[in-house]
Design a protein around this motif. Structure first.
Motif, PDB file in Angstrom:
ATOM      1  N   SER A 283      25.429  91.281  61.218  1.00 48.85           N
ATOM      2  CA  SER A 283      25.910  90.785  62.512  1.00 48.85           C
ATOM      3  C   SER A 283      26.141  91.937  63.481  1.00 48.85           C
TER       4      SER A 283
ATOM      5  N   LEU B 271      18.398  80.950  70.325  1.00 50.74           N
ATOM      6  CA  LEU B 271      18.047  80.470  68.985  1.00 50.74           C
ATOM      7  C   LEU B 271      19.192  80.715  67.999  1.00 50.74           C
ATOM      8  N   ILE B 272      19.836  81.871  68.122  1.00 50.79           N
ATOM      9  CA  ILE B 272      20.961  82.175  67.230  1.00 50.79           C
ATOM     10  C   ILE B 272      22.109  81.215  67.475  1.00 50.79           C
TER      11      ILE B 272
ATOM     12  N   SER C 299      21.921  78.248  68.722  1.00 55.86           N
ATOM     13  CA  SER C 299      21.539  76.876  68.373  1.00 55.86           C
ATOM     14  C   SER C 299      21.774  76.574  66.903  1.00 55.86           C
ATOM     15  N   THR C 300      21.770  77.608  66.065  1.00 53.06           N
ATOM     16  CA  THR C 300      22.023  77.373  64.635  1.00 53.06           C
ATOM     17  C   THR C 300      23.451  76.913  64.381  1.00 53.06           C
ATOM     18  N   MET C 301      24.357  77.190  65.320  1.00 51.88           N
ATOM     19  CA  MET C 301      25.742  76.750  65.156  1.00 51.88           C
ATOM     20  C   MET C 301      25.872  75.243  65.363  1.00 51.88           C
TER      21      MET C 301
ATOM     22  N   LEU D 184      23.752  73.015  64.104  1.00 56.08           N
ATOM     23  CA  LEU D 184      23.122  72.282  63.010  1.00 56.08           C
ATOM     24  C   LEU D 184      24.097  72.136  61.851  1.00 56.08           C
TER      25      LEU D 184
ATOM     26  N   GLU E 252      25.331  71.478  57.972  1.00 57.69           N
ATOM     27  CA  GLU E 252      24.738  71.937  56.707  1.00 57.69           C
ATOM     28  C   GLU E 252      23.847  70.874  56.080  1.00 57.69           C
TER      29      GLU E 252
ATOM     30  N   ILE F  87      20.053  71.119  57.033  1.00 59.48           N
ATOM     31  CA  ILE F  87      19.243  72.210  56.492  1.00 59.48           C
ATOM     32  C   ILE F  87      19.285  72.275  54.966  1.00 59.48           C
TER      33      ILE F  87
ATOM     34  N   LEU G 151      16.533  74.353  52.795  1.00 60.95           N
ATOM     35  CA  LEU G 151      17.117  75.485  52.090  1.00 60.95           C
ATOM     36  C   LEU G 151      16.824  75.403  50.593  1.00 60.95           C
TER      37      LEU G 151
ATOM     38  N   TRP H 296      25.186  84.822  60.227  1.00 56.00           N
ATOM     39  CA  TRP H 296      26.062  83.772  60.744  1.00 56.00           C
ATOM     40  C   TRP H 296      26.171  83.927  62.250  1.00 56.00           C
ATOM     41  N   ALA H 297      25.783  82.900  62.980  1.00 56.12           N
ATOM     42  CA  ALA H 297      25.728  82.973  64.441  1.00 56.12           C
ATOM     43  C   ALA H 297      27.088  83.285  65.054  1.00 56.12           C
TER      44      ALA H 297
END
Length: 279
Positions: free
Chosen positions: A87, A108-109, A111-113, A115, A117, A120, A124, A153-154
């Motif tokens: 990070s 993009l980073i 946006s992962t927050m 989603l 679990e 994915i 995963l 981790w975003a």
């Protein structure tokens, strides 16, 4: 009554209500864990009944919670330090460097927050099950399967990026004039200035990884590699485990995050205050 006396009484009642709401449930856990007799549902006590440490011994030794506690410590500590390192490097690139597509990468980073679990979990699982090209092996049923997915981790990247952007560029330019290379600027100039933010990132990262339940459940099916949240979920439906032993195991699982917070409390408070002043 005088207004000052009414205000003091109202403040006292507010403190009592806060203590009852937040401390009450925790104190109920402590009473149940240290009680030798099984309490009835809804029974409220101020002190344990027949105080004993047998519940903790049974949880640690008989239920082998120590093994799962060790697994959680390995995963949480390794993941936390890798997460902080990755990070910090990512935040340094986003905050101090100008490159094409930086805004897209940041978006993009972030946006992962958004989603959950559950979305994915299947991708995963497929990635972890597949044979990775570099090592020609799968990391399924390994510590790496529980550590690598949480390294980026975003939240940590975003928090460190905002702190690094507030650092004056003159400090970086002065270091370059003195002959410092890129790594020396990052490690000797930037990192010491964001130490309070790093303390906050370490606390939040450790708690996030420690509390992971779905990830270990997906990528590990070997019971010897289970973490504490996974085994607590299994013990909760085990009819051979008394409520006192289960609550004692839960109390043991709560100890490491509390210890980490107490150790990094000073840095955490500085990070929060710095963020408030900056905001």
């Amino acid at each position: 009554m005088r207004p000052s006396l009414l205000s003091r009484l109202g403040r006292l009642l507010m403190y009592v209500a806060v203590i009852a709401i937040f401390v009450g449930p925790f104190w109920g856990i402590v009473i149940t864990a240290f009680s030798g007799l099984i309490l009835k549902p809804g029974q409220l006590l101020l002190l344990p009944v027949e105080p004993t440490l047998e519940n903790f011994r049974a949880a640690l030794i008989n239920m082998e919670v120590w093994r799962y506690l060790l697994n959680s410590m390995i995963v949480a500590l390794t993941g936390t330090f890798l997460q902080a390192g990755v990070s910090a490097l990512a935040a340094y690139a986003l905050a101090r460097k100008k490159f094409r597509g930086a805004a897209v990468v940041s978006l993009l980073i972030l946006s992962t927050m958004m989603l959950p679990e559950e979305i994915i979990s299947i991708p995963l699982y497929l990635v972890v099950q597949a044979r990775l090209p570099l090592i020609d092996a799968s990391i399924y049923n390994t510590y790496a399967a529980m550590v690598l997915p949480v390294v980026g981790w975003a939240f940590s990247i975003f928090m460190l990026t905002e702190f690094m952007r507030a650092i004056p560029k003159e400090l970086e330019e002065a270091a370059r004039i003195d002959g410092a290379n890129e790594w020396q600027i990052f490690s000797r100039v930037v990192l010491p200035l964001v130490r309070p933010a790093l303390g906050s990132v370490l606390i939040f990262g450790f708690i996030m990884i420690w509390d992971q339940y779905l990830l270990p459940l997906i990528v590990v099916n070997d019971k010897h590699l289970f973490t504490v949240p996974v085994i607590l979920g299994a013990l909760r439906v085990d009819e051979t485990i008394t409520p006192n032993i289960f609550v004692a195991a839960t109390l043991i699982a709560m100890a490491p995050p509390i210890i980490v917070y107490l150790l990094l409390q000073k840095q955490f408070n500085r990070g929060i205050m710095a963020g408030a002043v900056k905001g």
